[in-house]
Design a protein around this motif. Structure first.
Motif, PDB file in Angstrom:
ATOM      1  N   HIS A  21      -4.703 -11.308   6.441  1.00 42.99           N
ATOM      2  CA  HIS A  21      -5.830 -10.447   6.060  1.00 42.99           C
ATOM      3  C   HIS A  21      -6.386  -9.671   7.251  1.00 42.99           C
ATOM      4  O   HIS A  21      -6.810  -8.530   7.096  1.00 42.99           O
ATOM      5  CB  HIS A  21      -6.913 -11.271   5.370  1.00 42.99           C
ATOM      6  CG  HIS A  21      -6.462 -11.814   4.051  1.00 42.99           C
ATOM      7  ND1 HIS A  21      -6.206 -11.019   2.961  1.00 42.99           N
ATOM      8  CD2 HIS A  21      -6.157 -13.069   3.660  1.00 42.99           C
ATOM      9  CE1 HIS A  21      -5.789 -11.750   1.957  1.00 42.99           C
ATOM     10  NE2 HIS A  21      -5.738 -13.005   2.344  1.00 42.99           N
ATOM     11  N   ALA A  22      -6.370 -10.285   8.428  1.00 44.66           N
ATOM     12  CA  ALA A  22      -6.824  -9.571   9.622  1.00 44.66           C
ATOM     13  C   ALA A  22      -5.880  -8.412   9.929  1.00 44.66           C
ATOM     14  O   ALA A  22      -6.326  -7.304  10.260  1.00 44.66           O
ATOM     15  CB  ALA A  22      -6.906 -10.520  10.814  1.00 44.66           C
TER      16      ALA A  22
ATOM     17  N   LYS B 111      -6.588   4.855   7.752  1.00 48.55           N
ATOM     18  CA  LYS B 111      -7.669   5.775   7.356  1.00 48.55           C
ATOM     19  C   LYS B 111      -8.013   6.704   8.495  1.00 48.55           C
ATOM     20  O   LYS B 111      -8.219   7.913   8.322  1.00 48.55           O
ATOM     21  CB  LYS B 111      -8.906   4.988   6.905  1.00 48.55           C
ATOM     22  CG  LYS B 111      -8.765   4.421   5.533  1.00 48.55           C
ATOM     23  CD  LYS B 111      -9.972   3.593   5.156  1.00 48.55           C
ATOM     24  CE  LYS B 111      -9.723   2.885   3.837  1.00 48.55           C
ATOM     25  NZ  LYS B 111     -10.602   1.749   3.628  1.00 48.55           N
TER      26      LYS B 111
ATOM     27  N   GLU C 148      -3.963  -6.855   7.721  1.00 45.89           N
ATOM     28  CA  GLU C 148      -4.131  -5.857   6.660  1.00 45.89           C
ATOM     29  C   GLU C 148      -5.390  -5.020   6.874  1.00 45.89           C
ATOM     30  O   GLU C 148      -5.361  -3.795   6.741  1.00 45.89           O
ATOM     31  CB  GLU C 148      -4.180  -6.549   5.296  1.00 45.89           C
ATOM     32  CG  GLU C 148      -4.254  -5.572   4.139  1.00 45.89           C
ATOM     33  CD  GLU C 148      -4.208  -6.253   2.789  1.00 45.89           C
ATOM     34  OE1 GLU C 148      -3.663  -5.651   1.851  1.00 45.89           O
ATOM     35  OE2 GLU C 148      -4.712  -7.389   2.669  1.00 45.89           O
ATOM     36  N   ASP C 149      -6.496  -5.676   7.224  1.00 40.99           N
ATOM     37  CA  ASP C 149      -7.749  -4.946   7.458  1.00 40.99           C
ATOM     38  C   ASP C 149      -7.596  -3.946   8.598  1.00 40.99           C
ATOM     39  O   ASP C 149      -8.045  -2.802   8.504  1.00 40.99           O
ATOM     40  CB  ASP C 149      -8.894  -5.915   7.768  1.00 40.99           C
ATOM     41  CG  ASP C 149      -9.325  -6.716   6.556  1.00 40.99           C
ATOM     42  OD1 ASP C 149      -8.951  -6.341   5.427  1.00 40.99           O
ATOM     43  OD2 ASP C 149     -10.022  -7.731   6.747  1.00 40.99           O
ATOM     44  N   GLU C 150      -6.947  -4.386   9.681  1.00 40.18           N
ATOM     45  CA  GLU C 150      -6.771  -3.478  10.821  1.00 40.18           C
ATOM     46  C   GLU C 150      -5.843  -2.322  10.458  1.00 40.18           C
ATOM     47  O   GLU C 150      -6.101  -1.175  10.808  1.00 40.18           O
ATOM     48  CB  GLU C 150      -6.207  -4.225  12.034  1.00 40.18           C
ATOM     49  CG  GLU C 150      -5.878  -3.260  13.145  1.00 40.18           C
ATOM     50  CD  GLU C 150      -6.221  -3.787  14.512  1.00 40.18           C
ATOM     51  OE1 GLU C 150      -5.397  -3.639  15.395  1.00 40.18           O
ATOM     52  OE2 GLU C 150      -7.310  -4.340  14.676  1.00 40.18           O
ATOM     53  N   TRP C 151      -4.746  -2.613   9.726  1.00 39.37           N
ATOM     54  CA  TRP C 151      -3.819  -1.544   9.339  1.00 39.37           C
ATOM     55  C   TRP C 151      -4.528  -0.516   8.460  1.00 39.37           C
ATOM     56  O   TRP C 151      -4.364   0.688   8.659  1.00 39.37           O
ATOM     57  CB  TRP C 151      -2.593  -2.115   8.619  1.00 39.37           C
ATOM     58  CG  TRP C 151      -1.625  -1.048   8.275  1.00 39.37           C
ATOM     59  CD1 TRP C 151      -0.674  -0.503   9.081  1.00 39.37           C
ATOM     60  CD2 TRP C 151      -1.530  -0.344   7.029  1.00 39.37           C
ATOM     61  NE1 TRP C 151      -0.001   0.487   8.415  1.00 39.37           N
ATOM     62  CE2 TRP C 151      -0.499   0.609   7.162  1.00 39.37           C
ATOM     63  CE3 TRP C 151      -2.212  -0.428   5.821  1.00 39.37           C
ATOM     64  CZ2 TRP C 151      -0.141   1.457   6.119  1.00 39.37           C
ATOM     65  CZ3 TRP C 151      -1.856   0.420   4.790  1.00 39.37           C
ATOM     66  CH2 TRP C 151      -0.820   1.355   4.956  1.00 39.37           C
ATOM     67  N   LEU C 152      -5.312  -0.973   7.504  1.00 42.95           N
ATOM     68  CA  LEU C 152      -6.035  -0.044   6.626  1.00 42.95           C
ATOM     69  C   LEU C 152      -7.015   0.809   7.427  1.00 42.95           C
ATOM     70  O   LEU C 152      -7.134   2.016   7.201  1.00 42.95           O
ATOM     71  CB  LEU C 152      -6.775  -0.814   5.528  1.00 42.95           C
ATOM     72  CG  LEU C 152      -5.899  -1.347   4.395  1.00 42.95           C
ATOM     73  CD1 LEU C 152      -6.677  -2.310   3.514  1.00 42.95           C
ATOM     74  CD2 LEU C 152      -5.332  -0.204   3.575  1.00 42.95           C
ATOM     75  N   ARG C 153      -7.710   0.195   8.383  1.00 41.56           N
ATOM     76  CA  ARG C 153      -8.659   0.940   9.216  1.00 41.56           C
ATOM     77  C   ARG C 153      -7.944   2.005  10.034  1.00 41.56           C
ATOM     78  O   ARG C 153      -8.375   3.164  10.099  1.00 41.56           O
ATOM     79  CB  ARG C 153      -9.397  -0.042  10.132  1.00 41.56           C
ATOM     80  CG  ARG C 153     -10.513   0.559  10.934  1.00 41.56           C
ATOM     81  CD  ARG C 153     -11.297  -0.500  11.687  1.00 41.56           C
ATOM     82  NE  ARG C 153     -10.472  -1.360  12.519  1.00 41.56           N
ATOM     83  CZ  ARG C 153      -9.974  -1.003  13.712  1.00 41.56           C
ATOM     84  NH1 ARG C 153     -10.210   0.201  14.191  1.00 41.56           N
ATOM     85  NH2 ARG C 153      -9.255  -1.848  14.422  1.00 41.56           N
TER      86      ARG C 153
ATOM     87  N   HIS D 108       0.811  -1.222   0.000  1.00 44.51           N
ATOM     88  CA  HIS D 108       0.000   0.000   0.000  1.00 44.51           C
ATOM     89  C   HIS D 108       0.847   1.276   0.000  1.00 44.51           C
ATOM     90  O   HIS D 108       0.316   2.360   0.239  1.00 44.51           O
ATOM     91  CB  HIS D 108      -0.927   0.015   1.222  1.00 44.51           C
ATOM     92  CG  HIS D 108      -1.925  -1.093   1.203  1.00 44.51           C
ATOM     93  ND1 HIS D 108      -3.058  -1.063   0.417  1.00 44.51           N
ATOM     94  CD2 HIS D 108      -1.954  -2.280   1.858  1.00 44.51           C
ATOM     95  CE1 HIS D 108      -3.741  -2.181   0.594  1.00 44.51           C
ATOM     96  NE2 HIS D 108      -3.093  -2.936   1.466  1.00 44.51           N
TER      97      HIS D 108
END
Length: 121
Positions: free
Chosen positions: A103-104, A114, A106-111, A79
């Motif tokens: 994936h967990a 943001k 990655e999802d937390e890092w993106l959240r 990213h």
């Protein structure tokens, strides 16, 4: 390929000195998640985003810590073109990160990214 973006993340883009980590901790702000703590500091004229990773012993054995660090590095590398310039960030893995999937994480890092407004999307 003209206009292709590099997917490498060179060593110069990592925070390595203890003073750099301390600067992010003292002058920056943190976004806390269940798996990762994201420390962010805006640094004027620093160029591309720089990143540091912290995986401490309570996380588990060396193999576990290295796996978590590799996953976090890959997430940031993937990213990197979405990140704002002139930002330093430190990712601190929390104990639940040792058992989390890629994936967990990655999802937390993106959240968290943001929420910290460091994504230039």
């Amino acid at each position: 390929m003209p206009g292709a973006r590099s997917l490498s993340f060179p060593k110069g883009r990592y925070l390595t000195r203890p003073s750099e980590f301390e600067r992010v901790k003292q002058a920056g702000y943190a976004q806390r998640g269940k798996l990762v703590l994201l420390g962010v500091l805006a640094v004027q004229n620093s160029g591309a985003c720089r990143v540091g990773f912290v995986t401490t012993r309570p996380l588990g054995s060396a193999a576990v810590r290295n796996r978590v660090r590799r996953r976090l590095r890959e997430i940031v590398r993937k990213h990197q073109h979405d990140l704002r310039k002139d930002v330093w960030m430190v990712l601190v893995a929390r104990s639940d990160a040792a058992h989390a999937s890629y994936h967990a994480l990655e999802d937390e890092w993106l959240r968290l990214a943001k929420r910290a407004s460091i994504l230039a999307l």
